[in-house]
Structures are given as C-alpha cells and as structure tokens.
Design a protein around this motif. Structure first.
Motif: not given
Length: 632
Positions: A543-548, A556-560, A619-622, A625-627
């Motif tokens: 997922e990190r590769e896809r969002y990258r 933007s990070k906000r939209e992601l 908690l999960l979302k925070t 998303i951070k990770s």
C-alpha cells in the motif's frame, strides 16, 4: 551483536507491527486476571465449590482463556505474513531454518512475557474497580481489596503456557516456503472477484429465509429449529448466505458507484477503486468482523433477557412465596409452622393456604390430591378451580419444562384398580402447587373418591403449608433467616422452600453470566479492530508503494489521508452497522418470546460498543496513516 539482541532489536524496529498484538494480548490477560481476582476473593469462600456460581466464574475464566488462545494464534499467523520478507532476508544472509525458528520463538515469548507482566500490573491497579463491579453483580458485602497471590500465579502460569505453546507451533507455518516466496510475499496481488446476480440472489434468499424461519410461529418449524440438527443447519445457511450477500452486494454497490456522477468527484475515484481492488480481502475481513460483532451483541442481549426472566423462572419452580411440606408423623411440624407464621404475619399481602396429598414413599413419581384441597391451594395462585365428576381426574405436571401429556402411567392405573374405578382425564395443567420436581405428576380426583385413596396402606399423607407475601423478591433477608432456622431434614420428614432464596441464587447467577458475557463481548470488539489492523499491517508495504505513486500524481498528504480515512471507515463501520441491524431483529424476536422491552439495554450496549468502535477507528486511523505516509 548477540542472538538475543538481534531478536530484541527486530521487535523494537517493527514495534508498530506488534502493537495491536501486544495491546490485545494485554487486554485478554487483563480480563482473565480480573476474573481470577474476584474468583479467589476470601469473601467468596462461602460459595461451595462446584456450585452454580462457582462453576459460572470458572467457565467465564475458561472462555476468556480459550478466546485469548484463538485470538493470539490468529495474531501470530498475521505477523508471520508481515515478517515473511524479513525472514527471507535472514535466510539469504545465511540464517538456518533452526535459527529462523528460534527468532520467531523468542520474539513471541518476549512479547508474551512483557504482556503478562503489564496486564497483571494494570489488573492490580484496576482491581478495586473490578471488585466493586463483582460485589454489585453478586451482592456480596465488603468486597475489599486484598493481595491476589493465587490470581497472579494462575494468570502467569496459564498464559505462559499459552505463549509457550503458540511460540513453539508458529514457526511451522513457514517451514515449507521457499526463500524466493518469502521475499516476494509483499508483491502478490489478489485475484479480481466478479459480481454475480445469481449468487447475490442465493445469498439474499438464504439470509432473509433464515431470519423469517426464526421469527416463525409455526409449531413444526419452531420444534425443528430448536433441535440440535435444526439449529446447526440454520446456522450454516445463515453464515453461508451472509458471505454470498456480503461479497456480491459489496461488488454491486461499487459497480453502481463507478457508473454514477459521484465517482468522478474529488478523490472518490481513488477511494472507490481502492476498495474494489481489494474486494476479496475486504469482504473476508468485514464478514469475520460482522460475525464477531453479531456474536457480541447477541450474547449480551440474550444473557440480559435471561436476567429479566429470573422472577418468572423462580415462580415456575416455587409457586408460593414460602412452602413447608411435612410428613404426617413429623415431630417438629408444629414448631416450624409456628416459627414461619410468626415471622410472616404482619407482612403486606400475607395469606396462608393449607392442603395435603397422599403418595407412595417408595414411588415418588406420582401423588393424589382431592378436588377440595387442590381448589384451596390454587386460590393463592389466581388459577381457576376445577370441578370433577365421578371417575374424572385432572393431571398437574410437576416438571414445568416437560411436555404435557394426558397419559396415565401403569402404576397409577393399578391404584385406580385397587379402589375399583376407572379414570377419565378431564384436563392437564403446568401450574404446579408444589416445588418443581417434588412430585412429577399430581392427580386431582373427586372428594368422595379421595377418601378411598387415604385408606390404601402404601399411600402416606403429606401436609403442605403455603404462604404468600407481597414484595417477596425484595425481602431476601427473611427467606435467609428462615432457611437458617429450619435446617435440612436428615430423614426427609419435612422440606422448606422459599422463592426469595431461589430468586437470590438465580439473580446472582444470571448477573454473573451477564457480567462474564459483557467482558467476553468487549474482547470480541477489541478483536474485530485488531483483525482489521493486522490485515492493514500485512499489506502496508504494498500500500505504501501504491500511495507513493499516487502522491507523485500531485495529490497532497491531506487528500491521501481523506482517501485512507474513508476506506477505513467502510471497513470498520459497515460490519458494525450490519451487526446492529441483526441486533434489533434479534431484540424484536426476544421481545416476542419474553414479553419484555429490551430497547433500553440494547441501546446502552450499542452505545458502549459504538464508543469502543469509534475510539478504535480514531486510533487505528491515526497510527495507520502516520505509518503509511511516512517519508512521503
């Protein structure tokens, strides 16, 4: 670097991978420890070992332990999937299969040991609150804090064995995989699932049909679904239909959204496409979570409804507030009756009813009572008197749960033959006038003929003194006081029964069951959030590769963050919403069975679980998303 340092650094480096496993393990151990603290409290030494309350507490602990075992095992399998790439790299660097097993074993033991210590410390911190709840549930006074040596020992020993067993078995999940498969584990893509209208229709029919069958009032259908085989078949149809409906309704909704104008607005195209790309994984995950939540909701409501029925259950087993039965030759009858009447006279609603019946001491399965005695007895129960003609008999079922039958046993027919009469059954009733099981069958006969029964040598008379008072369920002290002053008869010359004493035991047991069920349901709620977290962590590299790649397109990070938040909301709250629908369907079904409104407790449970679910989502979302967006 030593081998143990390597294990420690491996855990610390991937701490966010392990955090859900660690926290969930702590929670499960904490619940187990809290039960153990209450179970071994010195005040509960008055509860006889093997009694219903004692067994309920033990079963509660066992259930928590079993759920913990299943849940922790599931967690370990998820983490092995996450760690596959790292394990493959270790193998490339020269680590042997034996060393890989050692790494997995020691990692699990390290996490398990720390989880046990932290859970026990938290349990000690919250022990006063736990004891206060248990005191409220069980009605035991002065449930003060003590140092729970037995609870600590039991918790440490049982969960050490659990983690030892899991740590020993878990390495065998990867032993057959090749290094190249471990390295490429993150790059595997799931197959696309196609929408099928036929499977959607089958799933809908199976699900709706099973719910309709449950609500059916047809006697034959109810008898079938209440049988073991019927319940099993209905359960299989329900869960099978739910999965088909889940999968194809999910795909149908996404297909409809992709064809609508909403699809091309803002970031919806990425949100919806992301949900469709992982449709198989998402549906399996949401399906499992829905079953967990539905189980949690239903266990609470069913246990609470059992609590509501405690008073009715008591009255079905003991029809009067107090009953004293005495053999005709009982030397202490007068003393006991005077004590009972002296204690109860003056209480609101006091009324006494005296009657007697005859039975064979060598065969307690049936007894005989005159029409007059029976009619005097039922005045205190609000039951219509009976009127019998010669040779007619009215049968009272002394076992309320048994089916009513008009058949006359052979032994009773023999007694009828002794007095030269036949018997025509006028009717049957489940309204007992004696304690449940005291006499399985009571035969009401005409007054004139009853005199002949009293002359049969094998039949002995038993006097019954029954008393009713108002608010017996709120005056448990009087029942307890009389129980102490009228000890159990060694020679079975008499018996004393009170609704208050039985009601107190029923209430305590069902309160405890409700408490146990509620705690296990909380474990289910935490488990459902953790299952989703495990799945997300398993796919985080992909997922990190896809969002990258998406980030490079200019988002933007906000939209992601908005895209990820919406997808997580669907994963967490669609199962919650579906489980809530099942909850209210079940509440209406139970309402029809017990005739009581369960809306208030259902709303309270829903609110508590919703708060837990919402907190877990935030908690999960925070954390996720951070990770996920780290380094972008």
């Amino acid at each position: 670097m030593t081998f143990n340092n390597l294990v420690l650094q491996n855990v610390l480096r991937d701490k966010w991978t392990y955090i859900a496993y660690f926290v969930s393990s702590i929670f499960s151990i904490f619940i187990f420890f809290s039960f153990s603290v209450s179970m071994f409290h010195p005040k509960l030494s008055v509860i006889e070992y093997g009694s219903t309350l004692s067994m309920t507490m033990m079963i509660g602990n066992i259930l928590v332990y079993l759920f913990s075992f299943v849940f922790i095992s599931f967690s370990v399998i998820s983490f092995i999937k996450v760690k596959q790439k790292n394990l493959g790299l270790f193998m490339i660097m020269g680590a042997s299969s034996k060393q890989i097993k050692k790494i997995i074993f020691r990692e699990n033991m390290l996490i398990g040991f720390v989880a046990i210590i932290v859970a026990i410390l938290l349990g000690m911190l919250f022990a006063p609150l736990s004891l206060m709840l248990t005191q409220k549930v069980m009605g035991v006074n002065r449930f003060t804090m003590y140092f729970p040596v037995k609870a600590i020992g039991l918790t440490f020993a049982t969960f050490s064995i659990l983690f030892l067993l899991i740590s020993f078995v878990s390495p065998y999940f990867i032993k057959k995989q090749k290094v190249i498969e471990l390295i490429k584990s993150k790059k595997k893509t799931e197959k696309e699932t196609k929408f099928s209208f036929i499977l959607l229709l089958i799933g809908t029919i199976a699900l709706v049909g099973s719910l309709v069958v449950i609500r059916s009032n047809n006697f034959s259908i109810k008898a079938f679904i209440e049988s073991t085989m019927g319940t099993l078949i209905l359960f299989v149809i329900f869960i099978g239909g739910l999965y088909l409906l889940y999968m194809h309704l999910y795909l149908l909704v996404i297909n409809l959204l992709q064809r609508s104008n909403v699809y091309l607005q803002k970031t919806n195209v990425l949100t919806i496409s992301g949900l469709k790309a992982k449709s198989r994984t998402n549906v399996r995950m949401m399906y499992l979570v829905t079953l967990l939540l539905t189980g949690a909701f239903f266990s609470i409501i069913m246990l609470y409804s059992a609590n509501i029925n405690a008073k009715d259950t008591t009255q079905s087993h003991i029809p009067y507030s107090y009953i004293y039965t005495s053999n005709i030759d009982n030397p202490v009858q007068k003393k006991h009756v005077q004590l009972i009447e002296k204690t109860l006279k003056g209480k609101d609603g006091y009324a006494s009813y005296k009657f007697y019946f005859v039975y064979n001491p060598n065969d307690r399965t049936q007894a005989f009572i005159s029409q007059g005695s029976y009619n005097r007895a039922v005045k205190g129960l609000g039951v219509q008197p009976v009127s019998l003609k010669k040779n007619e008999v009215y049968i009272i079922n002394g076992m309320p749960k048994e089916e009513l039958r008009k058949e006359i046993p052979v032994q009773v027919k023999n007694i009828f033959n002794k007095i030269g009469t036949t018997a025509n059954v006028k009717g049957v009733s489940n309204q007992n006038i004696l304690p449940s099981g005291y006499v399985p069958k009571l035969f009401v006969v005409p007054n004139e003929q009853f005199k002949q029964y009293t002359q049969i040598k094998d039949l002995k008379a038993v006097n019954v003194f029954a008393y009713n008072v108002d608010a017996w369920d709120k005056d448990i002290k009087t029942a307890k006081k009389l129980e102490k002053k009228i000890p159990i008869s060694e020679h079975l010359n008499y018996g004393f029964f009170s609704q208050g004493d039985l009601y107190d035991s029923e209430k305590n047991m069902k309160n405890l069951m409700f408490y146990v069920g509620f705690m296990i349901s909380l474990i289910f709620i935490v488990a459902d959030i953790s299952i989703i977290y495990f799945q997300l962590i398993t796919d985080i590299e992909k997922e990190r590769e896809r969002y990258r790649g998406i980030r490079k397109m200019g988002l933007s990070k906000r939209e992601l963050s908005q895209i990820i938040s919406r997808q997580l909301f669907v994963l967490l709250f669609v199962p919650f919403a579906l489980a809530t629908i099942f909850l209210w369907i079940g509440v209406e079904y139970l309402k029809g069975l017990i005739g009581d409104n369960l809306a208030s407790i259902s709303l309270l449970c829903f609110s508590i679980f919703f708060i837990v679910q919402l907190t877990g989502y935030l908690l999960l979302k925070t954390k996720y998303i951070k990770s996920l967006l780290k380094g972008m």
